[in-house]
Design a protein around this motif. Structure first.
Motif, short mmCIF file in Angstrom:
data_model
loop_
_atom_site.label_atom_id
_atom_site.label_comp_id
_atom_site.label_asym_id
_atom_site.label_seq_id
_atom_site.Cartn_x
_atom_site.Cartn_y
_atom_site.Cartn_z
N ALA A 1 3.24 -1.00 0.40
CA ALA A 1 2.86 -2.29 0.63
C ALA A 1 2.49 -2.03 1.86
O ALA A 1 1.50 -3.25 2.29
N LEU A 2 2.54 -1.32 2.68
CA LEU A 2 2.62 -0.83 3.92
C LEU A 2 1.22 -1.04 3.96
O LEU A 2 0.17 -1.04 5.35
N ASN A 3 0.71 0.20 2.90
CA ASN A 3 -0.80 0.10 3.14
C ASN A 3 -1.96 -0.54 2.31
O ASN A 3 -2.31 -2.11 2.60
N LEU A 4 -1.52 -0.73 0.73
CA LEU A 4 -2.03 -2.31 0.93
C LEU A 4 -2.36 -3.36 0.47
O LEU A 4 -2.81 -4.38 0.22
N GLY A 5 -1.07 -4.19 1.49
CA GLY A 5 -0.41 -5.41 1.28
C GLY A 5 -0.20 -5.72 0.34
O GLY A 5 0.36 -5.54 -0.27
N LEU A 6 0.78 -7.27 0.73
CA LEU A 6 1.55 -7.68 -0.07
C LEU A 6 1.40 -9.37 -0.70
O LEU A 6 1.89 -10.07 0.55
N ASN A 7 0.24 -9.38 -1.49
CA ASN A 7 0.24 -10.92 -1.55
C ASN A 7 0.82 -11.78 -2.26
O ASN A 7 1.82 -11.00 -2.97
N LYS A 8 1.19 -12.79 -1.92
CA LYS A 8 2.09 -13.47 -3.19
C LYS A 8 1.45 -13.49 -4.53
O LYS A 8 1.78 -14.19 -5.01
N LYS B 1 -5.08 8.95 4.33
CA LYS B 1 -3.97 9.46 5.57
C LYS B 1 -2.63 9.08 4.36
O LYS B 1 -2.18 8.14 4.14
N SER C 1 -7.10 3.38 3.86
CA SER C 1 -6.50 2.19 3.48
C SER C 1 -7.67 1.46 3.08
O SER C 1 -8.88 1.65 3.08
N LEU D 1 0.66 8.16 4.18
CA LEU D 1 1.24 7.02 4.40
C LEU D 1 2.06 6.40 5.43
O LEU D 1 2.78 7.87 6.27
N LEU D 2 2.95 5.13 5.56
CA LEU D 2 3.91 5.18 7.46
C LEU D 2 4.83 6.16 7.91
O LEU D 2 5.22 6.86 8.61
N ILE E 1 7.67 0.53 -0.34
CA ILE E 1 7.36 -0.19 0.81
C ILE E 1 6.41 0.63 1.44
O ILE E 1 5.44 -0.08 2.18
N TYR F 1 9.21 -6.42 -4.25
CA TYR F 1 8.21 -6.96 -4.20
C TYR F 1 8.72 -8.43 -4.92
O TYR F 1 8.22 -9.64 -3.62
#
Lengths: 477, 477
Positions: A176-183, A313, A300, A315-316, A173, A208
């Motif tokens: 995904a919050l950093n790199l994004g999650l493309n379909k 930095k 990022s 991650l969340l 997770i 994912y």
């Protein structure tokens, strides 16, 4: 209360039954439906050979589908997978099998091994078993242990890093919050699944609902071909892989479908990052280790070309601090977060040393700039203290790599009567150059105390299965 | 053990300081850095008027920046925000203020209200306060209560739905796992932040590091313009909004940047979904409610054009079952997952009725096909969804019954071109009264959107053997 969620693979098999979960270089596609069916079958066959909830089962395998099925199968049984490095000697493996309380081993290793384990099965033997009508678990409890994996620790005995399901979930997770999650994401793994970078990507696939392109091992031509032809969007890499891929790329360019080289395994030479930047390749530097279930700090997307050399930095859900920083701001990197291992398996001493108040003391050295970007200076064990001055091998390697004649460089320390330790360099050449020319160039780049005492020309550098440079093995050359 | 992570807004302010967090229609951009600074300032000013950890603070506001600052501010204080619907009458608001133990109210409402609350401040008044040097909390504990939001029940008395930080986190993560998370995402909210669809998107903004395009209210021309010009990628919509937007779109087409209309608030007419499909608009049907912190079932990207009419499959961490299905497979929809509220505030009776073994009994009717797709047949037979607002017949009936002239009252829904459905009332009289007198009285009791479109005088109401009102038979009168 520990979080409990429906089994991720069963869920994806329900949501995306016909979507590819795994693609192989030979063109094989395994859908999420088939991945679930095969993994459940493996679970029932493993039960037939005595694997049950809590069993510690050794998995000694190079990347292959059967290994993937086995890993998911143990999650349906509630067993614990001890992932073993195929490059280890029998002696090293026996230490880990014993330390991790493994009685059953599953393997595709064909070497004539002499391992101290009660029962051992090849995947082929396992597949001939009758399925047991055992009741499987279709929930995942975050606090349960999923895998144990030994750190490639340079000193002392290897330590078994426990990964819970929650560690893997949070790792996926936070990535995904950093790199994004493309379909349309498809992630290429050429790193071994018995290392955390490979295993964590396998888990991302089922969390994912994303295909992974699984390779038996790193081969620059095959990775190059896959990026060019197979709509790969993300590739996990270490420095040497970037070097080789850039060479293979030559004057070509990667298609726009490639959106990320996720770079782990230690700081990369700036000159290499700059070369990648020139080619428009988005290299995301990251910092992480087995204990953090892969990356815990990553640059990022927005910063990846502006902050070359930084690992980014935290991650969340993660936190980072520098312990006892010196006047240069460099100190020990200390991290915290739900992707951090709960500890080393049955290793009270190591746990007491590494964990305090929920923080992991990594032993690695780094600093954080005013904006909060982490710069990993070096792994602590590699630190060379020479006449009271701190010398970081990576700094010397970076300088060497600026010479176009040099292909690869590794630096370690040598005992010295006068200074305690001094650095020595091992280089692999592209084209001819003399040692005098190297020393002359370095003198323009580095303070005098940092200059290597000796330079050795070698054919290749010692690397582990993830192609990470093993500086402590340099001396054996 | 409850998960604890660094404060999400502070984290985004560190990772993406200059990236827009909020865009307004007038061109205003608020960066994550400025959003944090302003929210922290609000927290210190709220502390100055007595808000502290655990305080229940009422927020009565239409969408505006000050409301956003207030919501984030309470998370730094550990206070609980009670989000109030600005369309409600004083009487309705007083019930909620009292039920939720609110003593302090923050508002931008300019109506001459008569609210039973100890202290009330406008945002302007709050901003004139001196900041208190209180110690703020920079961690988010998943089990802590963040907000309370009222939903009406079948009994007529609204119930306060408690949302923890964990509910919001899981809602955001499960949505990202379904819709994906593109680095250029920008989510348009024209639904009120005091409803869960608006609030949950505001939380996604700080969890993802994503800008939201915040509108004061829904206006089809402004939404149309924003989609055409402002690189909006996702829009939260209800049926009536899709209708109006499609009309406004006419022969034009939306740019490719638009990747999702996330449709909530009840099943949409198939003809409308088909029209959207013809225009190439990816409408993702979903099912959810305040209790599930917005969507808990959503049609995935791959299925959204093939499974028209279905609300999809439960999101990764969620589960769904149909209770007591009839021969047609239709039964009560029952759901479970970490985005589901821990319960109604101080409402033991409602909690016992709705929650069993961790499952939420929604009262809604639906069926699941062989592939696992949910088809919502109807919301609770007595629920009227009118322009995205939930209206409970019993609430209107209770108001009608306050008139001594009225002996019995029954309310049901009627189709309406503009709002989807509107309420209509059937009353049995004790003594004479005009319809005008009834409408005049109801206007003092109910929010405007809840007022019945028509009132019919009848001899008696349809009831079953146990004298229970059969609302679905009212239309036959």
């Amino acid at each position: 209360m520990s979080e409990s969620i429906p089994h991720w693979l069963t869920k994806q098999a329900n949501i995306l039954p016909n979507y590819p979960a795994i693609e192989l270089t030979d063109g094989t596609h395994v859908s999420f439906h088939d991945l679930e069916i095969n993994s459940l079958s493996y679970a029932r066959k493993l039960a037939a050979i005595g694997v049950e909830k809590g069993t510690h089962i050794g998995i000694l395998s190079t990347n292959c589908l059967e290994m993937v099925y086995t890993i998911h199968a143990i999650s349906y049984l509630g067993a614990v997978g001890v992932l073993l490095n195929t490059k280890l000697t029998d002696e090293e493996l026996n230490f880990q099998l014993d330390d991790a309380d493994v009685n059953i081993l599953i393997t595709n290793d064909r070497r004539n091994r002499n391992l101290r384990v009660k029962e051992s099965y090849t995947f082929q033997q396992l597949e001939t078993m009758e399925e047991s009508s055992v009741s499987l678990q279709f929930h995942i409890n975050f606090d349960d242990t999923f895998t144990i994996m030994y750190t490639s620790g340079t000193t002392g005995f290897p330590k078994g890093v426990v990964h819970t399901y929650g560690n893997h979930w949070w790792s996926a997770i936070s990535s995904a919050l950093n790199l994004g999650l493309n379909k349309d994401d498809k992630w290429l793994i050429s790193l071994p699944l018995f290392h955390v970078s490979g295993l964590s990507t396998l888990m991302k696939s089922v969390i994912y609902g994303m295909p992974i392109f699984l390779m038996k091992k790193f081969d620059e031509s095959m990775v190059h071909h896959a990026i060019m032809e197979k709509q790969i969007t993300i590739v996990s890499v270490v420095t040497v892989m970037v070097q080789r891929l850039l060479e293979r790329l030559g004057t070509e360019n990667y298609p726009n479908s490639l959106r990320c080289f996720l770079l782990g395994g230690g700081p990369a030479p700036k000159v290499l990052l700059e070369r990648a930047k020139e080619k428009g390749i988005p290299v995301f530097q990251s910092y992480g280790m087995t204990e953090t279930t892969s990356q815990i700090v990553t640059l990022s997307a927005g910063d990846c070309l502006d902050k070359l050399g930084s690992a980014g930095k935290p991650l969340l859900p993660a936190q980072l601090k520098i312990n006892n920083p010196g006047s240069d701001g460099v100190g020990e990197i200390v991290v915290k977060g739900p992707m951090v291992t709960p500890g080393y398996y049955k290793n009270q001493e190591a746990n007491e040393k590494s964990f305090k108040d929920g923080w992991l003391y990594t032993g690695d050295l780094g600093s954080v700039d005013e904006q909060g970007f982490l710069y990993v200076v070096d792994r602590r064990t590699d630190l060379i203290i020479s006449g009271g001055e701190n010398i970081y091998p990576s700094e010397i390697e970076n300088a060497l790599m600026k010479m176009t004649e040099i292909k690869e460089a590794g630096v370690t320390r040598m005992e010295d009567d006068k200074w305690g330790y001094v650095p020595v360099a091992y280089v692999v050449l592209h084209s001819e150059i003399t040692k005098e020319e190297i020393f002359a160039f370095l003198a323009t780049q580095l303070a005098k105390y940092k200059l290597p005492k000796k330079v050795f020309f070698v054919e290749e550098l010692p690397r582990n299965a993830s192609n990470k440079l093993l500086r402590n093995k340099l001396k054996e050359l």
